[in-house]
Design a protein around this motif. Structure first.
Motif, PDB file in Angstrom:
ATOM      1  N   ILE A 144      47.795  39.578  38.912  1.00  0.00           N
ATOM      2  CA  ILE A 144      46.966  38.699  39.741  1.00  0.00           C
ATOM      3  C   ILE A 144      45.535  39.215  39.869  1.00  0.00           C
ATOM      4  O   ILE A 144      44.580  38.433  39.773  1.00  0.00           O
ATOM      5  CB  ILE A 144      47.608  38.502  41.126  1.00  0.00           C
ATOM      6  CG1 ILE A 144      48.873  37.645  40.989  1.00  0.00           C
ATOM      7  CG2 ILE A 144      46.624  37.855  42.108  1.00  0.00           C
ATOM      8  CD1 ILE A 144      49.647  37.478  42.280  1.00  0.00           C
ATOM      9  N   SER A 145      45.369  40.501  40.080  1.00  0.00           N
ATOM     10  CA  SER A 145      44.014  41.038  40.235  1.00  0.00           C
ATOM     11  C   SER A 145      43.193  40.819  38.973  1.00  0.00           C
ATOM     12  O   SER A 145      42.011  40.442  39.042  1.00  0.00           O
ATOM     13  CB  SER A 145      44.071  42.527  40.575  1.00  0.00           C
ATOM     14  OG  SER A 145      44.627  42.722  41.864  1.00  0.00           O
ATOM     15  N   LYS A 146      43.798  41.036  37.818  1.00  0.00           N
ATOM     16  CA  LYS A 146      43.082  40.824  36.556  1.00  0.00           C
ATOM     17  C   LYS A 146      42.752  39.348  36.368  1.00  0.00           C
ATOM     18  O   LYS A 146      41.632  38.991  35.972  1.00  0.00           O
ATOM     19  CB  LYS A 146      43.925  41.328  35.375  1.00  0.00           C
ATOM     20  CG  LYS A 146      43.212  41.252  34.031  1.00  0.00           C
ATOM     21  CD  LYS A 146      44.076  41.860  32.935  1.00  0.00           C
ATOM     22  CE  LYS A 146      43.305  41.925  31.611  1.00  0.00           C
ATOM     23  NZ  LYS A 146      42.899  40.605  31.118  1.00  0.00           N
ATOM     24  N   PHE A 147      43.729  38.489  36.674  1.00  0.00           N
ATOM     25  CA  PHE A 147      43.498  37.049  36.547  1.00  0.00           C
ATOM     26  C   PHE A 147      42.337  36.612  37.434  1.00  0.00           C
ATOM     27  O   PHE A 147      41.449  35.867  37.004  1.00  0.00           O
ATOM     28  CB  PHE A 147      44.760  36.271  36.922  1.00  0.00           C
ATOM     29  CG  PHE A 147      44.567  34.786  36.989  1.00  0.00           C
ATOM     30  CD1 PHE A 147      44.686  34.005  35.856  1.00  0.00           C
ATOM     31  CD2 PHE A 147      44.249  34.164  38.198  1.00  0.00           C
ATOM     32  CE1 PHE A 147      44.482  32.631  35.911  1.00  0.00           C
ATOM     33  CE2 PHE A 147      44.056  32.794  38.261  1.00  0.00           C
ATOM     34  CZ  PHE A 147      44.174  32.025  37.114  1.00  0.00           C
ATOM     35  N   CYS A 148      42.321  37.083  38.674  1.00  0.00           N
ATOM     36  CA  CYS A 148      41.276  36.674  39.611  1.00  0.00           C
ATOM     37  C   CYS A 148      39.901  37.208  39.204  1.00  0.00           C
ATOM     38  O   CYS A 148      38.887  36.537  39.412  1.00  0.00           O
ATOM     39  CB  CYS A 148      41.625  37.131  41.020  1.00  0.00           C
ATOM     40  SG  CYS A 148      43.039  36.256  41.741  1.00  0.00           S
TER      41      CYS A 148
END
Length: 232
Positions: free
Chosen positions: A95-99
């Motif tokens: 999620i952090s990478k996606f965001c």
């Protein structure tokens, strides 16, 4: 504390199969139907699982993106929703990478029955990441078990019933709100609601003085982005 790799293993193929058999969409339908969702909205569903929100949102929004770190869940989501419209997309990603790659993109975000699967430190980082993916004034909706519910207390103490091994961080309303505020959100609406299965018959007791607090099974929070945090 379980490692990230161990948590991924716990949410593998066996968990996906049991989730599909046991989970009812009713717990989400009763919430989503009343939300101010618009055809102009771009929506992110974090920890989307098999995409249970798709039938509830696909005709009401401009786009829906489901994000999950489980390859098995994303595979199940794509199969389950293969006949959905072209505005539906699923991504297997951290999620952090996606965001970090999708900042200021979404009008609405959902984290439904997700936060209880994540330790506080990691959850705070995820909330900060979600904050960065939302447009100014964007809203995040969270649905999660309530740690003060009598059944959750029993599970915590291994009394008669056991906690789901995947539920490593069941929190009360205040703890959830504190983490959201630390991640740059202000709290909009909150609600303590009935369990979606047969235990919902106990919900009227939740309005009784003194003991009522122990009969509120689920937490629902609307959080609004009020500042951007770039240090996650």
């Amino acid at each position: 504390m379980l490692s990230k790799d161990k948590l991924k293993q716990m949410h593998g193929e066996a968990y996906v199969e049991s989730f599909e058999k046991e989970q009812s969409q009713l717990r989400l339908a009763r919430l989503i139907s009343s939300l101010p969702v618009s055809k102009s909205h771009n929506v992110a569903d974090f920890g989307c699982g098999s995409g249970m929100l798709v039938p509830l949102l696909s005709d009401r929004v401009d786009s829906y993106t489901g994000i999950d770190f489980s390859e098995q869940f994303i595979k199940a989501a794509k199969i389950k929703n293969q006949r959905s419209g072209s505005n539906i997309n699923f991504v297997c990603a951290d999620i952090s990478k996606f965001c970090s790659e999708n900042q200021d993109v979404f009008d609405l975000a959902f984290a439904m029955d997700f936060s209880e699967h994540v330790y506080d430190k990691e959850w705070l980082n995820i909330l900060k990441a979600i904050n960065s993916s939302l447009k100014e004034g964007g809203r995040l909706y969270i649905h999660t078990p309530n740690a003060e519910f009598f059944l959750e207390i029993m599970k915590k103490h291994n009394f008669i019933v056991k906690q789901f091994p995947e539920h490593i961080a069941v929190r009360d309303l205040q703890s959830n709100c504190d983490l959201l505020k630390s991640a740059g959100f202000e709290i909009g609406k909150t609600d303590l609601i009935a369990h979606y299965n047969v235990l919902r018959v106990l919900h009227p007791i939740s309005f009784m003085p003194g003991i009522g607090r122990y009969f509120k099974a689920r937490i629902f929070i609307e959080a609004i982005k009020n500042r951007r945090l770039d240090d996650y």
